[in-house]
Design a protein around this motif. Structure first.
Motif, mmCIF file in Angstrom:
data_model
loop_
_atom_site.group_PDB
_atom_site.id
_atom_site.type_symbol
_atom_site.label_atom_id
_atom_site.label_comp_id
_atom_site.label_asym_id
_atom_site.label_seq_id
_atom_site.Cartn_x
_atom_site.Cartn_y
_atom_site.Cartn_z
ATOM 1 N N THR A 189 -54.235 -57.699 44.527
ATOM 2 C CA THR A 189 -54.007 -58.265 46.003
ATOM 3 C C THR A 189 -52.781 -57.659 46.783
ATOM 4 O O THR A 189 -51.782 -56.931 46.113
ATOM 5 C CB THR A 189 -53.654 -59.651 46.027
ATOM 6 N N PRO A 190 -52.719 -57.256 48.155
ATOM 7 C CA PRO A 190 -51.700 -56.615 48.785
ATOM 8 C C PRO A 190 -50.216 -57.532 48.442
ATOM 9 O O PRO A 190 -50.082 -58.414 48.333
ATOM 10 C CB PRO A 190 -52.049 -56.373 50.154
ATOM 11 N N TYR A 199 -58.623 -51.896 49.877
ATOM 12 C CA TYR A 199 -58.179 -52.750 50.933
ATOM 13 C C TYR A 199 -58.144 -51.990 52.220
ATOM 14 O O TYR A 199 -57.796 -50.914 52.109
ATOM 15 C CB TYR A 199 -57.077 -53.597 50.251
ATOM 16 N N GLU A 200 -58.677 -52.466 53.179
ATOM 17 C CA GLU A 200 -58.307 -51.876 54.481
ATOM 18 C C GLU A 200 -57.438 -52.748 55.572
ATOM 19 O O GLU A 200 -57.921 -53.660 55.875
ATOM 20 C CB GLU A 200 -59.441 -51.714 55.513
ATOM 21 N N TYR A 207 -51.026 -51.876 48.526
ATOM 22 C CA TYR A 207 -52.443 -52.558 48.590
ATOM 23 C C TYR A 207 -53.077 -51.526 47.698
ATOM 24 O O TYR A 207 -53.171 -50.572 47.549
ATOM 25 C CB TYR A 207 -53.157 -52.702 50.123
ATOM 26 N N ASP A 262 -51.874 -57.973 59.230
ATOM 27 C CA ASP A 262 -51.322 -58.157 57.811
ATOM 28 C C ASP A 262 -49.741 -57.952 57.469
ATOM 29 O O ASP A 262 -49.152 -58.659 56.662
ATOM 30 C CB ASP A 262 -51.991 -56.927 56.842
#
Length: 258
Positions: free
Chosen positions: A31-32, A79-80, A75, A85
């Motif tokens: 997860t980021p 993930y993008e 991240y 975010d």
């Protein structure tokens, strides 16, 4: 990654330790991880450390292009990330323009006096009488509640869209010079055309920062790309070191903000 430490100053090792913890967390949890606002030196260190990991990436955003202070999103490579975010809020400062004059120092000083850490705030923007600042969205309610005065003047914070931010101007004009050493007091004296004794006094009085950190040691060794700010004199940036002269002086470029 043990060898990463040799590329940075000893006082930066604790920050490197923190970045390694963030990266391991991202790797383990997939997860980021979003950080507080960082100055350019911290971003450089983080980007360097992340570069040693194949499946972890980092992106920076400060609410506007070319922001000096930015949050980092670390991240997994699948993930993008998007600008949303980064969880950044922009406040416009409403105040009685006819009766007072705001300054960057007054605004930041008030924030610090209220016990707020510098890293919850991004850039402070200005254009003529207009003033804005970025803040972590997680802290916007607290900041809005606490920051109702700057000095003795009542102010009101209005949350506005990031797209309405004022332009960021940060242009450096470099000049070449020679210097006998890269001691902090000598660099300050050369950059601001003051005596070395005066420069030494400024350093010892805790009025000088290198890469946004106060340095009290006059013989602190400066390096290329260091940002040196002196209260009351402004900010300079060390450019390229271009070898030595025949008299063994160091050729260096010093940049001043336009």
């Amino acid at each position: 990654m043990e060898g990463i430490y040799q590329h940075f100053r000893a006082e930066e090792h604790a920050f490197i330790d923190a970045t390694l913890e963030w990266i391991v967390q991202v790797e383990d949890q997939y997860t980021p991880h979003l950080t507080d606002f960082m100055d350019p030196r911290q971003r450089y260190i983080l980007e360097t450390v992340v570069g040693g990991y194949e499946h972890v990436k980092v992106k920076f955003w400060g609410g506007v292009n070319h922001a000096e202070r930015r949050r980092a999103l670390i991240y997994p490579d699948y993930y993008e990330p998007t600008d949303a975010d980064f969880n950044i809020t922009l406040f416009d400062i409403r105040y009685p323009v006819k009766f007072t004059t705001l300054t960057h120092q007054k605004i930041l000083g008030t924030m610090m006096s209220l016990g707020m850490k510098r890293d919850i705030f991004g850039d402070i923007l200005t254009q003529a009488e207009l003033w804005q600042f970025f803040v972590m969205a997680e802290m916007k309610d607290y900041v809005s509640l606490q920051l109702d005065k700057i000095g003795k003047v009542n102010v009101m914070l209005e949350e506005i869209p990031l797209i309405d931010s004022l332009p960021v101007h940060l242009d450096w004009e470099f000049t070449s010079t020679t210097i006998t050493s890269l001691r902090l007091d000598l660099v300050v004296a050369t950059a601001h055309n003051i005596s070395r004794q005066k420069a030494k006094q400024l350093v010892q009085a805790k009025l000088v920062k290198v890469n946004w950190k106060t340095v009290e040691n006059p013989d602190f060794e400066c390096e290329e790309k260091d940002i040196i700010s002196v209260r009351g004199f402004g900010r300079v940036k060390l450019g390229e070191i271009n070898g030595h002269t025949k008299k063994d002086k160091i050729r260096i470029e010093i940049g001043h903000l336009k």
